[in-house]
Each structure stands twice: as structure tokens, then as C-alpha cells.
Design an enzyme around this catalytic site. Structure first.
Site, PDB file in Angstrom:
ATOM      1  N   ASP A  27      45.506  55.451  58.362  1.00  0.00           N
ATOM      2  CA  ASP A  27      45.482  55.618  56.915  1.00  0.00           C
ATOM      3  C   ASP A  27      46.198  54.410  56.301  1.00  0.00           C
ATOM      4  O   ASP A  27      46.823  53.610  57.019  1.00  0.00           O
ATOM      5  CB  ASP A  27      46.186  56.929  56.551  1.00  0.00           C
ATOM      6  CG  ASP A  27      46.058  57.281  55.080  1.00  0.00           C
ATOM      7  OD1 ASP A  27      45.184  56.717  54.389  1.00  0.00           O
ATOM      8  OD2 ASP A  27      46.843  58.135  54.620  1.00  0.00           O
ATOM      9  N   ASP A  29      47.846  54.230  52.416  1.00  0.00           N
ATOM     10  CA  ASP A  29      48.995  54.611  51.588  1.00  0.00           C
ATOM     11  C   ASP A  29      49.877  55.623  52.317  1.00  0.00           C
ATOM     12  O   ASP A  29      49.398  56.661  52.784  1.00  0.00           O
ATOM     13  CB  ASP A  29      48.513  55.207  50.263  1.00  0.00           C
ATOM     14  CG  ASP A  29      47.807  54.175  49.393  1.00  0.00           C
ATOM     15  OD1 ASP A  29      48.493  53.396  48.735  1.00  0.00           O
ATOM     16  OD2 ASP A  29      46.561  54.162  49.413  1.00  0.00           O
TER      17      ASP A  29
END
Length: 264
Positions: A27, A29
Site C-alpha cells: 500500500d 499512504d
């Protein structure tokens, strides 16, 4: 629910990877870049970009983000990666072999105009709320309320629910301090992960998928890896998760990725 540290259990993870080929899914953020007040402020630290370059030279690396695909690709700025934006609804990457077409998948393409209209409605109905940010993406609309007074949240959610109801084919989803309007299709980060493994010819016994993420949307990917890969949640506090291991923050993620790059 406490999960053991992936750094403390590094020897165990190293044994699980012995003689196998990792495929790394990340991922953005809260995993590679710290969570910040506004999405445009979430820059990638140079040391993290360096380790991504090293990893990409040794193993398949896939970024699976809620951001728009082109947005996250620009922020990371590392060639040779596969980028899955909008929680996996928009996937692009280099060809598997020379002479073949680039990797490409768009899920919900028939709803792009509907998503644009929903974005316009959300902007209009939420205008004037201090701290409110409506972020249109190609395959979704993110309604950020991190900077909004909590007293406004019921009003914001009611607007999102009303807009979703007015546009068939869309649904509301949740992320960290975000409501998201996206296609109402049976698709998520877990299904995107499985599709990418098959498309890249990585759905093999000798390949170990490894996924690191911090968001509730990453739980779909963690569940998809049950019994076949390594799932690591990024969190400072214990929480319900399908991941096996944990890391505290983006600095620990970078340390883990550096160890992984050194191992390969």
C-alpha cells in the site's frame, strides 16, 4: 488483537522465503508514506524510493493503493512496478515478456461517467464545509473529512448516502477518515492481488506473495493470502486483522524492505 512484529520475527520470515521467489505488494499512504492532513502532502521519502528500486531489480513489486493509479505512480516514480490504483480497479504495468502488450485491467469502466456525475454532486452539496475535500479519481470519488469538525460528520455521510442512492451502480466504502464512492462490483484489493498473480504468471507453488498495508481496505488482500502468503499490517495499536505480522510505522516498513532487498 496483537500481531508479532515482522522485524522481531525476521528469522522466521526468512525461513519461509528460503528457496522461494517473493512477490511484493505494498500500500502507499500509511505504509510507504506517513498519513498526512491532505493527500497531496504525502510524499515518498528518498530512502524508501531507493529501496523500492533495489527490490524491483530483484522481485516483482506491486503498489496497491486507494489513490488514482496515475497519481500514485507519479508519487513513487519508480519504473518497472505494477500500479493498482483505486483499490485495484485500475491496474497497469510493464509487459510480462518482450513483445507482449503491457499489463492492463480496468474494472467498472462502464461507470466512469456516473462517477464523474457523482463527484460533481458531492462537490456541490459539500461546498462550504470547512476542511472538506472531495477528491475525484478515475474510478472513485474520495470524500476526505480528516480536517472537518466531528459535528459535521453525520451531515457529510448523509450527503454521501444520498448521492450513492441517486447513482445506480455505485456504493459507499470506508477508509481512514475517508468515505469513498466506487463501483458496486465484487472487486477489492484481494481480488486485484489474485488477478495480478495470475496475470504475471506468479500463481505458482515456488512464489510467496507478501503484502504490507495499513488500511481496512488491505484486509481483503490479507484474507486472500491466507495459507499462501505473508500478510503484514502497519499499525501502532492492536486491532482486528487477518494479517500474521505487524509493523509500527512507515520507518519500520522501510527497515523491513531493506532487509528483504538484502536477502534477495
Amino acid at each position: 488483537m496483537n500481531r508479532p512484529s515482522a522485524l522481531d520475527r525476521w528469522d522466521e520470515i526468512e525461513r519461509r522465503l528460503d528457496g522461494r521467489r517473493p512477490a511484493v505488494f505494498l500500500d502507499y499512504d500509511g505504509t510507504l508514506s506517513p498519513i498526512v492532513a491532505r493527500p497531496e502532502l504525502a510524499t515518498l521519502p528518498g530512502e524508501t524510493r531507493d529501496v523500492l528500486h533495489r527490490l524491483a531489480a530483484r522481485a516483482p513489486v506491486v503498489i496497491v493503493s486507494g489513490r488514482g493509479r496515475e497519481d500514485v505512480a507519479t508519487l513513487i516514480d519508480v519504473d518497472g512496478l505494477v500500479y493498482a490504483g483505486s483499490h485495484g480497479f485500475d491496474i497497469a504495468g510493464p509487459p510480462l515478456r518482450d513483445g507482449e502488450p503491457p499489463l492492463r485491467l480496468e474494472v467498472g469502466q462502464d461507470l466512469l461517467e456516473t462517477i464523474e456525475r457523482a463527484a460533481e454532486d458531492l462537490r456541490r452539496e459539500l461546498a462550504g464545509i470547512e476542511g472538506m475535500l472531495v477528491e475525484p479519481k478515475r474510478f472513485a470519488v474520495a470524500v476526505h473529512f480528516r480536517l472537518v469538525n466531528e459535528s459535521e460528520l453525520p451531515r457529510i455521510e448523509a450527503v454521501v448516502d444520498r448521492v450513492v442512492a441517486a447513482h445506480p451502480g455505485l456504493r459507499k466504502a470506508h477508509s481512514k477518515k475517508v468515505f469513498e464512492v466506487r463501483p458496486a462490483q465484487d472487486w477489492d484489493k484481494g481480488r486485484a492481488l489474485l488477478w495480478i498473480l495470475e496475470a504475471l504468471d506468479l500463481d505458482r507453488p515456488e512464489v510467496t506473495p507478501l503484502y504490507i498495508g495499513d488500511d481496512v481496505t488491505d484486509e481483503d488482500a490479507f484474507r486472500a493470502l491466507a495459507g499462501r502468503g505473508i500478510a503484514i499490517v502497519v499499525t501502532e495499536e492492536p486491532r482486528e486483522t487477518a494479517a500474521e505480522y505487524s509493523l509500527q510505522d512507515t520507518e519500520e516498513v522501510r527497515t523491513f524492505l531493506q532487509r528483504l532487498a538484502n536477502l534477495l
